[in-house]
Design a protein around this motif. Structure first.
Motif, PDB file in Angstrom:
ATOM      1  N   CYS A   1      57.941  50.663  45.595  1.00 52.77           N
ATOM      2  CA  CYS A   1      57.357  49.591  46.418  1.00 52.77           C
ATOM      3  C   CYS A   1      57.881  49.662  47.853  1.00 52.77           C
ATOM      4  CB  CYS A   1      57.668  48.239  45.795  1.00 52.77           C
ATOM      5  SG  CYS A   1      59.436  47.878  45.734  1.00 52.77           S
TER       6      CYS A   1
ATOM      7  N   ASN B   1      51.994  46.177  40.264  1.00 56.89           N
ATOM      8  CA  ASN B   1      51.070  47.287  40.028  1.00 56.89           C
ATOM      9  C   ASN B   1      50.160  47.541  41.221  1.00 56.89           C
ATOM     10  OD1 ASN B   1      51.487  48.620  37.508  1.00 56.89           O
ATOM     11  ND2 ASN B   1      51.013  46.668  36.508  1.00 56.89           N
ATOM     12  N   GLU B   2      49.759  46.465  41.853  1.00 56.16           N
ATOM     13  CA  GLU B   2      48.898  46.614  43.033  1.00 56.16           C
ATOM     14  C   GLU B   2      49.626  47.438  44.107  1.00 56.16           C
ATOM     15  OE1 GLU B   2      47.520  43.339  46.064  1.00 56.16           O
ATOM     16  OE2 GLU B   2      47.211  42.679  43.984  1.00 56.16           O
ATOM     17  N   VAL B   3      50.864  47.040  44.389  1.00 57.44           N
ATOM     18  CA  VAL B   3      51.659  47.736  45.408  1.00 57.44           C
ATOM     19  C   VAL B   3      51.986  49.157  44.927  1.00 57.44           C
ATOM     20  CG1 VAL B   3      53.927  47.710  46.562  1.00 57.44           C
ATOM     21  CG2 VAL B   3      52.641  45.575  46.283  1.00 57.44           C
TER      22      VAL B   3
ATOM     23  N   ASN C   1      50.540  51.138  42.599  1.00 55.33           N
ATOM     24  CA  ASN C   1      49.415  52.069  42.464  1.00 55.33           C
ATOM     25  C   ASN C   1      48.985  52.614  43.822  1.00 55.33           C
ATOM     26  OD1 ASN C   1      49.445  51.780  39.734  1.00 55.33           O
ATOM     27  ND2 ASN C   1      47.826  50.230  39.665  1.00 55.33           N
ATOM     28  N   ALA C   2      48.995  51.750  44.819  1.00 54.42           N
ATOM     29  CA  ALA C   2      48.606  52.214  46.163  1.00 54.42           C
ATOM     30  C   ALA C   2      49.615  53.248  46.657  1.00 54.42           C
ATOM     31  CB  ALA C   2      48.530  51.029  47.119  1.00 54.42           C
TER      32      ALA C   2
ATOM     33  N   SER D   1      51.880  37.486  36.447  1.00 53.35           N
ATOM     34  CA  SER D   1      51.327  37.675  37.794  1.00 53.35           C
ATOM     35  C   SER D   1      52.244  38.575  38.617  1.00 53.35           C
ATOM     36  CB  SER D   1      51.003  36.353  38.497  1.00 53.35           C
ATOM     37  OG  SER D   1      52.149  35.571  38.555  1.00 53.35           O
TER      38      SER D   1
ATOM     39  N   ALA E   1      51.149  42.092  37.860  1.00 53.62           N
ATOM     40  CA  ALA E   1      49.903  42.442  38.562  1.00 53.62           C
ATOM     41  C   ALA E   1      50.200  42.809  40.014  1.00 53.62           C
ATOM     42  CB  ALA E   1      48.918  41.269  38.492  1.00 53.62           C
ATOM     43  N   ARG E   2      51.055  42.019  40.661  1.00 55.73           N
ATOM     44  CA  ARG E   2      51.366  42.294  42.079  1.00 55.73           C
ATOM     45  C   ARG E   2      52.122  43.618  42.214  1.00 55.73           C
ATOM     46  NH1 ARG E   2      54.539  40.271  46.602  1.00 55.73           N
ATOM     47  NH2 ARG E   2      53.627  41.554  48.254  1.00 55.73           N
TER      48      ARG E   2
END
Ligand code: ATP
Ligand code: MG
Length: 336
Positions: free
Chosen positions: A141, A313-315, A317-318, A307, A310-311
């Motif tokens: 991250c 993973n969002e960071v 994966n990018a 949640s 989810a956050r």
């Protein structure tokens, strides 16, 4: 301007203790408004020493989340997530493991101390490599700052080396991964009640954030003091006394005075321990109140972790997409 990011966390191998608080949690709480704060519950890292006790790990996950919330981390500010639910971390661990060498891991002083504590004469691949997985925890991250205890120093140094090597190898022109900075607590290593150099949740020598006043009384009463002191009026040696070390951290304002009175034989061990119990309860009382709320609202805690996953993973994966691209892990240039 985007906020800088903090990454830190704990292994769910049991409940958190006051060593965690002074080493890392107190900084997490202080900095949560200034930094985008990621708190990892490191369940895969817990397996490195507890792979035969998966139930202990799953039982501890909620407790570790509640411990963090009870000291004042605000769920709407921080991202609390489970390491095993973020695949980008596992991928990055594998990538780093290609260029970290066995000698570097073997000579890591914290790995050596812990291997001795656990009585390992042969280390598993996962255990000797856990600092590599920690480097992935910190960098998936792109964290800027890592508030941790002193035992983590060699791991942060290794992480910085791995980041430099990664950037040199794959993206020298435009470095993709940030080199994180360590942030030690004001008291970076709290010793165990038994006199062990470190209070550790796997070492059986801890005062837990969730301990009741009765348990505090019991544990502090049993703490070893200066063995040469028989009567309360005998002059004491505070420099060798565990209780005194704790006063330095938890009764800071009166610490010098307590030392003087101990040396002069005007405060006995019983009274000195009583004073410590009071300091610890003063610290823990507000945490107890918040804990009681979350223990009554376990669904809310589960939602906070969901949640957070989810956050993260969002960071993650990018970032991992950019990392794989830089490593040419992209079907020879053909996007999947
Ligand atoms: P285990 O014995 O299972 O390894 P632990 O007590 O060492 O547990 P970790 O989850 O490994 O706890 O560590 C979480 C964080 O707390 C790390 O940043 C670590 O440096 C810090 N920490 C742990 N113990 C202490 C301590 N006694 N004093 C200061 N900081 C500590
Ligand atoms: Mg540890």
């Amino acid at each position: 301007m985007t906020m800088k990011r903090i990454l830190t966390g704990d292994r769910p191998t049991g409940r958190l203790h006051i060593g965690h608080y002074v080493g890392s949690l107190s900084n997490r709480v202080k900095l949560q408004h200034e930094y985008d704060t990621f708190i990892e519950i490191a369940d895969i890292q817990a397996l490195t020493t507890h792979f035969e006790r998966p139930e202990l790990i799953s039982d501890s996950i909620m407790q570790v989340a509640i411990d963090n919330l009870s000291v004042g981390l605000e769920p709407e500010k921080v991202t609390i997530y489970l390491q095993s639910q973020v695949p980008a971390i596992a991928e990055l661990t594998i990538f780093y493991s290609m260029f970290v060498t066995m000698n570097v891991l073997r000579h890591n002083p914290t790995v050596k101390t812990e291997a001795a504590q656990y009585g390992y004469d042969d280390m598993t691949y996962g255990f000797i490599g856990y600092p590599v997985s920690q480097a992935a925890d910190i960098t998936f991250c792109n964290a800027d700052l890592v508030p941790v205890g002193e035992d983590q120093k060699p791991h942060i140094e290794l992480c910085r080396k791995l980041v430099r090597r990664f950037n040199d190898l794959y993206c020298a022109d435009a470095p993709l991964i940030k080199e994180p900075e360590i942030m030690l607590g004001e008291f970076p290593r709290l010793m165990g009640l038994d006199g062990n150099a470190k209070m550790g949740k796997s070492l059986g020598n801890a005062i837990y954030l969730s301990d009741t006043p009765e348990t505090i009384k019991e544990k502090v009463s049993k703490a070893v003091t200066d063995p040469s002191r028989i009567r309360a009026t005998d002059p004491g040696h505070p420099e060798i006394c565990v209780v005194n070390k704790y006063h330095e951290v938890f009764t800071t304002a009166e610490h010098e005075d307590i030392c003087e009175r101990c040396k002069a034989g005007t405060i006995g061990c019983v009274a000195c321990k009583k004073r410590l119990m009071q300091s610890l309860n003063d610290l823990l009382d507000p945490f107890r109140e918040k804990r009681a709320y979350y223990e009554d609202h376990l669904d809310e805690v589960r939602d906070i972790i969901r949640s957070g996953n989810a956050r993260a993973n969002e960071v993650g994966n990018a970032n991992i997409a950019r990392i794989k691209e830089a490593m040419h892990l992209n079907l020879g240039g053909v996007q999947a």
